[in-house]
Scaffold this motif. Structure first.
Motif, PDB file in Angstrom:
ATOM      1  N   ALA A  91      20.462  -2.608   1.607  1.00 61.49           N
ATOM      2  CA  ALA A  91      20.948  -1.256   1.903  1.00 61.49           C
ATOM      3  C   ALA A  91      21.505  -0.594   0.648  1.00 61.49           C
ATOM      4  N   GLU A  92      22.336  -1.313  -0.072  1.00 64.28           N
ATOM      5  CA  GLU A  92      22.920  -0.758  -1.298  1.00 64.28           C
ATOM      6  C   GLU A  92      21.852  -0.558  -2.359  1.00 64.28           C
ATOM      7  N   ALA A  93      20.934  -1.524  -2.470  1.00 66.11           N
ATOM      8  CA  ALA A  93      19.911  -1.453  -3.515  1.00 66.11           C
ATOM      9  C   ALA A  93      18.976  -0.260  -3.325  1.00 66.11           C
ATOM     10  N   PHE A  94      18.635   0.061  -2.071  1.00 66.55           N
ATOM     11  CA  PHE A  94      17.650   1.105  -1.798  1.00 66.55           C
ATOM     12  C   PHE A  94      18.262   2.490  -1.598  1.00 66.55           C
ATOM     13  N   ALA A  95      19.565   2.579  -1.518  1.00 70.55           N
ATOM     14  CA  ALA A  95      20.207   3.875  -1.302  1.00 70.55           C
ATOM     15  C   ALA A  95      19.867   4.834  -2.441  1.00 70.55           C
ATOM     16  N   GLY A  96      19.275   5.971  -2.118  1.00 71.59           N
ATOM     17  CA  GLY A  96      18.921   6.952  -3.131  1.00 71.59           C
ATOM     18  C   GLY A  96      17.589   6.717  -3.813  1.00 71.59           C
ATOM     19  N   VAL A  97      16.874   5.659  -3.437  1.00 67.29           N
ATOM     20  CA  VAL A  97      15.576   5.350  -4.050  1.00 67.29           C
ATOM     21  C   VAL A  97      14.477   6.158  -3.355  1.00 67.29           C
ATOM     22  N   ARG A  98      13.598   6.752  -4.132  1.00 65.75           N
ATOM     23  CA  ARG A  98      12.450   7.471  -3.566  1.00 65.75           C
ATOM     24  C   ARG A  98      11.205   6.608  -3.534  1.00 65.75           C
ATOM     25  N   THR A  99      11.002   5.790  -4.592  1.00 67.34           N
ATOM     26  CA  THR A  99       9.762   5.028  -4.724  1.00 67.34           C
ATOM     27  C   THR A  99      10.062   3.564  -4.993  1.00 67.34           C
ATOM     28  N   VAL A 100       9.377   2.683  -4.286  1.00 71.22           N
ATOM     29  CA  VAL A 100       9.481   1.242  -4.501  1.00 71.22           C
ATOM     30  C   VAL A 100       8.131   0.725  -4.997  1.00 71.22           C
ATOM     31  N   ILE A 101       8.153  -0.039  -6.083  1.00 69.94           N
ATOM     32  CA  ILE A 101       6.962  -0.767  -6.519  1.00 69.94           C
ATOM     33  C   ILE A 101       7.201  -2.223  -6.148  1.00 69.94           C
ATOM     34  N   HIS A 102       6.439  -2.693  -5.171  1.00 69.43           N
ATOM     35  CA  HIS A 102       6.700  -4.003  -4.571  1.00 69.43           C
ATOM     36  C   HIS A 102       5.828  -5.072  -5.224  1.00 69.43           C
ATOM     37  N   CYS A 103       6.456  -5.872  -6.095  1.00 71.50           N
ATOM     38  CA  CYS A 103       5.756  -6.951  -6.795  1.00 71.50           C
ATOM     39  C   CYS A 103       6.252  -8.328  -6.374  1.00 71.50           C
ATOM     40  N   ALA A 104       7.268  -8.378  -5.515  1.00 72.20           N
ATOM     41  CA  ALA A 104       7.860  -9.666  -5.153  1.00 72.20           C
ATOM     42  C   ALA A 104       6.913 -10.471  -4.269  1.00 72.20           C
ATOM     43  N   SER A 105       6.783 -11.755  -4.586  1.00 70.72           N
ATOM     44  CA  SER A 105       5.983 -12.674  -3.776  1.00 70.72           C
ATOM     45  C   SER A 105       6.408 -14.091  -4.116  1.00 70.72           C
ATOM     46  N   ASP A 106       6.336 -14.965  -3.129  1.00 68.51           N
ATOM     47  CA  ASP A 106       6.710 -16.370  -3.339  1.00 68.51           C
ATOM     48  C   ASP A 106       5.494 -17.226  -3.018  1.00 68.51           C
ATOM     49  N   THR A 107       4.711 -17.552  -4.048  1.00 62.41           N
ATOM     50  CA  THR A 107       3.465 -18.276  -3.813  1.00 62.41           C
ATOM     51  C   THR A 107       3.692 -19.702  -3.329  1.00 62.41           C
ATOM     52  N   ARG A 108       4.878 -20.249  -3.598  1.00 59.44           N
ATOM     53  CA  ARG A 108       5.166 -21.613  -3.140  1.00 59.44           C
ATOM     54  C   ARG A 108       5.573 -21.632  -1.671  1.00 59.44           C
ATOM     55  N   ARG A 109       6.326 -20.619  -1.277  1.00 56.33           N
ATOM     56  CA  ARG A 109       6.754 -20.493   0.135  1.00 56.33           C
ATOM     57  C   ARG A 109       6.236 -19.159   0.656  1.00 56.33           C
ATOM     58  N   TYR A 110       4.915 -19.022   0.597  1.00 53.71           N
ATOM     59  CA  TYR A 110       4.313 -17.728   0.855  1.00 53.71           C
ATOM     60  C   TYR A 110       4.500 -17.223   2.275  1.00 53.71           C
ATOM     61  N   ARG A 111       4.776 -18.124   3.208  1.00 50.17           N
ATOM     62  CA  ARG A 111       4.997 -17.661   4.581  1.00 50.17           C
ATOM     63  C   ARG A 111       6.261 -16.802   4.690  1.00 50.17           C
ATOM     64  N   ASN A 112       7.134 -16.902   3.700  1.00 48.33           N
ATOM     65  CA  ASN A 112       8.323 -16.049   3.676  1.00 48.33           C
ATOM     66  C   ASN A 112       7.980 -14.602   3.326  1.00 48.33           C
ATOM     67  N   ASP A 113       6.787 -14.381   2.768  1.00 54.71           N
ATOM     68  CA  ASP A 113       6.444 -13.042   2.288  1.00 54.71           C
ATOM     69  C   ASP A 113       6.369 -12.014   3.408  1.00 54.71           C
ATOM     70  N   VAL A 114       5.915 -12.426   4.599  1.00 49.69           N
ATOM     71  CA  VAL A 114       5.786 -11.461   5.697  1.00 49.69           C
ATOM     72  C   VAL A 114       7.156 -11.004   6.207  1.00 49.69           C
ATOM     73  N   PRO A 115       8.066 -11.925   6.559  1.00 48.67           N
ATOM     74  CA  PRO A 115       9.397 -11.430   6.947  1.00 48.67           C
ATOM     75  C   PRO A 115      10.105 -10.704   5.809  1.00 48.67           C
ATOM     76  N   ALA A 116       9.865 -11.118   4.577  1.00 51.55           N
ATOM     77  CA  ALA A 116      10.477 -10.418   3.441  1.00 51.55           C
ATOM     78  C   ALA A 116       9.969  -8.981   3.354  1.00 51.55           C
ATOM     79  N   PHE A 117       8.671  -8.813   3.556  1.00 51.91           N
ATOM     80  CA  PHE A 117       8.091  -7.469   3.512  1.00 51.91           C
ATOM     81  C   PHE A 117       8.655  -6.621   4.655  1.00 51.91           C
ATOM     82  N   GLN A 118       8.826  -7.225   5.818  1.00 49.67           N
ATOM     83  CA  GLN A 118       9.381  -6.480   6.945  1.00 49.67           C
ATOM     84  C   GLN A 118      10.818  -6.057   6.667  1.00 49.67           C
TER      85      GLN A 118
END
Length: 266
Positions: free
Chosen positions: A58-85
């Motif tokens: 909430a604090e990180a995104f406050a006032g942000v207009r654009t997000v470039i989403h590069c985060a991914s965890d290839t070792r625990r990739y199943r976490n990527d879907v809840p993380a994206f949500q």
């Protein structure tokens, strides 16, 4: 709203390059990290947050207009879907107008587990109600390099047979992502691949030669639908050979160069 850019995964192979190029725009730039002591990067406002559980967003995104989403965890990739949500939920609450997402060429044609997760992320974004852009890119030389460093610890380097790749330099992909972030949401944009198609075995042989290692590169037949997808050419996009830096140039600069100067990679 002023275009404040947030970069997730900003300490990764691609994220670092995106951060550097975002700073060149002169716009306010933020970066998200799980570290309690973020890196000291001039011009970047670092925020501590965790996409996996949604804390700090909430604090990180406050006032942000654009997000470039590069985060991914290839070792625990199943976490990527809840993380994206979690990212989408926080972005929606903060009024983010545009999310630029990096994906991979072939995610819809190869049922590789990690690719399925990336494809699911694409769909979540498209259905989120937030303005979005997704760029699919071919493999990055730096990631191929890292994989081959691990594989070459053995006397035999196994590589999928009949499989073509088209490496595209991560610095060029980073530039394209920032370019897209400066524009309006565009949906899925044309793929991005490097200038040349290589067999996977050729990539490995070139790498071992540049690294000064004597290793046997062994073509391995990958069975099933995953192997068929690899052999179908799904990892390439000959019609989108827009990258400039070649695999040979990467090897000369980063692999052979580090052999000549071992402290360079430190």
């Amino acid at each position: 709203m002023k275009n404040v850019i947030m970069v997730t995964g900003a300490t990764g192979v691609l994220g670092r390059e995106v951060l550097e190029r975002a700073l060149r725009t002169g716009l306010p730039v933020r970066a998200l990290t799980r570290r309690t002591e973020p890196p000291a990067t001039p011009g970047v406002s670092w925020f501590t947050g965790d996409l996996t559980d949604g804390t700090g967003l909430a604090e990180a995104f406050a006032g942000v207009r654009t997000v470039i989403h590069c985060a991914s965890d290839t070792r625990r990739y199943r976490n990527d879907v809840p993380a994206f949500q979690h990212l989408l939920d926080a972005a929606k609450r903060a009024g983010v107008a545009h999310i630029v997402n990096i994906s991979i060429i072939g995610v819809d044609r190869i049922p590789f587990p990690y690719y399925r997760i990336k494809l699911q992320g694409e769909r979540l974004l498209a259905e989120s109600g937030i303005g979005w852009t997704t760029l699919r890119a071919a493999q990055f030389p730096a990631l191929l390099d890292a994989a081959l460093r691990v594989l070459s610890k053995s006397p035999v380097v196994p590589m999928p047979s009949g499989t073509d790749c088209q490496p595209v330099d991560q610095t060029e992909v980073a530039g394209r992502l920032v370019e897209l972030a400066l524009g309006e949401p565009a949906g899925r944009v044309p793929d991005m691949a490097g200038p040349t198609v290589y067999s996977a075995t050729r990539l490995a042989r070139d790498w071992t030669r540049a690294a000064g290692k004597r290793r046997l590169v062994l073509p391995v037949f990958v069975p099933g639908r995953i192997g068929a997808g690899f052999r179908s050419g799904a990892l390439t996009a000959p019609g989108r050979a827009v990258g400039v830096r070649t695999w040979e140039e990467y090897l000369a600069d980063e692999v052979a160069g580090s052999v000549r100067n071992p402290h360079r990679r430190a």
